[in-house]
Design a protein around this motif. Sequence first.
Motif, PDB file in Angstrom:
ATOM      1  N   LYS A 452      18.572 -13.865   0.004  1.00  0.00           N
ATOM      2  CA  LYS A 452      19.415 -12.961   0.784  1.00  0.00           C
ATOM      3  C   LYS A 452      18.991 -11.504   0.507  1.00  0.00           C
ATOM      4  O   LYS A 452      18.401 -11.220  -0.532  1.00  0.00           O
ATOM      5  CB  LYS A 452      20.889 -13.179   0.485  1.00  0.00           C
ATOM      6  CG  LYS A 452      21.336 -12.828  -0.884  1.00  0.00           C
ATOM      7  CD  LYS A 452      22.837 -13.036  -0.992  1.00  0.00           C
ATOM      8  CE  LYS A 452      23.266 -12.671  -2.396  1.00  0.00           C
ATOM      9  NZ  LYS A 452      24.348 -13.363  -2.953  1.00  0.00           N
ATOM     10  N   GLY A 453      19.261 -10.628   1.454  1.00  0.00           N
ATOM     11  CA  GLY A 453      18.856  -9.232   1.298  1.00  0.00           C
ATOM     12  C   GLY A 453      17.438  -8.983   1.762  1.00  0.00           C
ATOM     13  O   GLY A 453      16.823  -7.980   1.426  1.00  0.00           O
ATOM     14  N   LYS A 454      16.875  -9.930   2.562  1.00  0.00           N
ATOM     15  CA  LYS A 454      15.459  -9.773   2.960  1.00  0.00           C
ATOM     16  C   LYS A 454      15.221  -8.514   3.802  1.00  0.00           C
ATOM     17  O   LYS A 454      14.170  -7.913   3.757  1.00  0.00           O
ATOM     18  CB  LYS A 454      14.910 -11.014   3.686  1.00  0.00           C
ATOM     19  CG  LYS A 454      15.837 -11.756   4.633  1.00  0.00           C
ATOM     20  CD  LYS A 454      15.101 -12.937   5.178  1.00  0.00           C
ATOM     21  CE  LYS A 454      15.745 -14.276   5.198  1.00  0.00           C
ATOM     22  NZ  LYS A 454      17.000 -14.610   4.730  1.00  0.00           N
ATOM     23  N   ARG A 455      16.285  -8.107   4.552  1.00  0.00           N
ATOM     24  CA  ARG A 455      16.167  -6.910   5.388  1.00  0.00           C
ATOM     25  C   ARG A 455      15.784  -5.695   4.517  1.00  0.00           C
ATOM     26  O   ARG A 455      14.925  -4.900   4.860  1.00  0.00           O
ATOM     27  CB  ARG A 455      17.514  -6.657   6.055  1.00  0.00           C
ATOM     28  CG  ARG A 455      17.534  -5.540   7.060  1.00  0.00           C
ATOM     29  CD  ARG A 455      18.696  -5.745   8.020  1.00  0.00           C
ATOM     30  NE  ARG A 455      19.984  -5.552   7.371  1.00  0.00           N
ATOM     31  CZ  ARG A 455      20.660  -4.409   7.360  1.00  0.00           C
ATOM     32  NH1 ARG A 455      20.152  -3.348   7.972  1.00  0.00           N
ATOM     33  NH2 ARG A 455      21.822  -4.297   6.764  1.00  0.00           N
ATOM     34  N   TYR A 456      16.470  -5.600   3.333  1.00  0.00           N
ATOM     35  CA  TYR A 456      16.202  -4.455   2.464  1.00  0.00           C
ATOM     36  C   TYR A 456      14.830  -4.576   1.812  1.00  0.00           C
ATOM     37  O   TYR A 456      14.174  -3.580   1.536  1.00  0.00           O
ATOM     38  CB  TYR A 456      17.295  -4.339   1.394  1.00  0.00           C
ATOM     39  CG  TYR A 456      18.631  -4.085   2.016  1.00  0.00           C
ATOM     40  CD1 TYR A 456      18.935  -2.823   2.521  1.00  0.00           C
ATOM     41  CD2 TYR A 456      19.563  -5.099   2.155  1.00  0.00           C
ATOM     42  CE1 TYR A 456      20.147  -2.588   3.133  1.00  0.00           C
ATOM     43  CE2 TYR A 456      20.784  -4.872   2.749  1.00  0.00           C
ATOM     44  CZ  TYR A 456      21.071  -3.620   3.239  1.00  0.00           C
ATOM     45  OH  TYR A 456      22.262  -3.384   3.843  1.00  0.00           O
TER      46      TYR A 456
END
Length: 492
Positions: A452-456
Amino acid sequence: MNILMVNPEMPSTFWSFRNALKFVSKKSSEPPLGLLTVASMLPKHWEVKLIDMNVCVLKNRDLDWADFVFLTGMNVQRKSFQDVVSRCQSRGVKIVAGGPMVTTESETFTGIDHLILNEAEETLPGFFRDLEDGCAKPVYASGHFPELQKTPLPRWDLLDKKKYASISVQYSRGCPFDCEFCTIPLLNGHKPRTKSSEQFISELNSLYRIGWRGPVFIVDDNLIGHKRRLKHDLLPALIQWSEAKKYPFRFTAEVSMNLADDETLIQMLVQAGFEHVFIGVETPNDESLAECGKSQNLNRDMTVSVRQLQKQGLRVSGGFIVGFDHDPPSIFEKQIQFIKKSGIVTAMVGILNAPTGSKLFHRMKSEKRLLGVMSGDNMDGSTNFIPKMHPTKLSEGYKKILRTIYSPREYYERVKSMMQDFHPFPEMKPRITWNDIGALLKSMWILGVLEKGKRYYWKLFLYSLFQCPKKFPLAITLLIYGFHFRKIAESI
Ligand code: B12
Ligand code: SF4
């Protein structure tokens, strides 16, 4: 004599970097320097083997080979240490134990054949003499702090260096400060003792000769404890050495906040090859700083001090503590805001504990608030005394800090802000190895696709690649650390 040196296992904590080490195919962040140093003090004709249980398994056949097991440990290794003691006892192998845990808690370790407390340079020779005369005693201790000129070159030959992410060396012991919760004044004294620059450089040469390149952790309690000697003896020699060898090592050290007041010293450190410092920031609350005697952090805007260091080329990691008697209910939010504003990416937050023998330990005992010995794992959310704040509030507030600062968004924003501030020394070109390329690919798959948090992840990846390409390797390293911190924070 066959001597088996054993370093017990560390649990998975923020400091273990276990989730990050997999990316670079390493088993442990640092080797046990204490044992490697003690190994050099043994009679030359003795056979010596090292088992660091963080990188390999301790087998019964190793124990059966040994005449003595030389065991070390700090309190966070307690469980594994005790397991090794039981295994030795059941196989009839004699144990010689030393290091910070047994030194500070010697009364609690019964059934160990020989406790060699304090610094081995001082206490080990007496043990050898008595052993030869057949009258070795159960305990050897000393109140004297030896000169470091006596300290031999560590036995690097015992190490499988490929398994470690960094190598440790030591220049000095002792710290002039007197923080209430710290056992360094007790273990190593207030007067910093240093090696000579020749002695220290010859240690670096020995590391260079065995082919080590990359991170070197100078494990001093406070590298700038003896500023004058550092500035006038070690650093001029180290600058020359690093320049001549084209910066083979990237140094990390623990320092106190007053480094920010000395621009010349900062510049010299950077020129010598330092790129990262760890500072005990502890708390933005002045009353709590005064309570624990952290005078060097008082009366300054610490966010400015940290940013000054980062601008001049020293990336800052920080230790933070909650649970002081003077902490107000707002402390958790204050810590979150402080960490955000300072741009400290690697923030190690723990609940205050009273290590055995520290001033805090004695105060808690006299106030009848002491509950037992500390676990040593400053991230497990436990404390060994009754805090002033309600324990549930303290534990909830602590978890809130961790959940916030290591959430993907907050973490990535801190990395970005640090990247903008941090100006690395241009002579220190990043060294890219096959391991680093492997780590980059693993990070793209694990952090950029699975987690999770791949966008960042991708935002920072692209930002650093195009806006500050020289800092791209650092950005990837910090992204991988972030993954480790998040996993640990989630497990608390
Ligand atoms: C490097 C270091 C680390 C490294 C560990 C690397 C490693 N693999 O060893 C890292 C950064 C991971 C680390 C982390 C922590 N550390 Co630490 N660390 C140190 C530090 C700064 C240097 C250790 C070192 O290499 N010293 C150099 C060698 C030469 O000295 P030495 O190990 O003490 O060995 C000498 C003697 O003790 C003795 N000796 C040692 N072993 C043996 C064995 C035998 C048989 C004999 C005869 C003699 C002997 O002889 C040696 C020569 O004199 C020390 C402070 C210090 N100055 O020692 C703290 C210290 C060991 N750490 C400490 C603590 C508390 C921690 C943490 C728990 C901090 C925290 N609250 O989170 C974490 C826990 C880690 C985890 N996984 O959770 C405490 C231990 C307290 C205790 N009573 O056990 C110390 C003493 C610092 C302090 N403030 O008091 N640490
Ligand atoms: S400055 Fe660091 S090493 Fe020195 S007494 Fe304080 S906590 Fe201990």
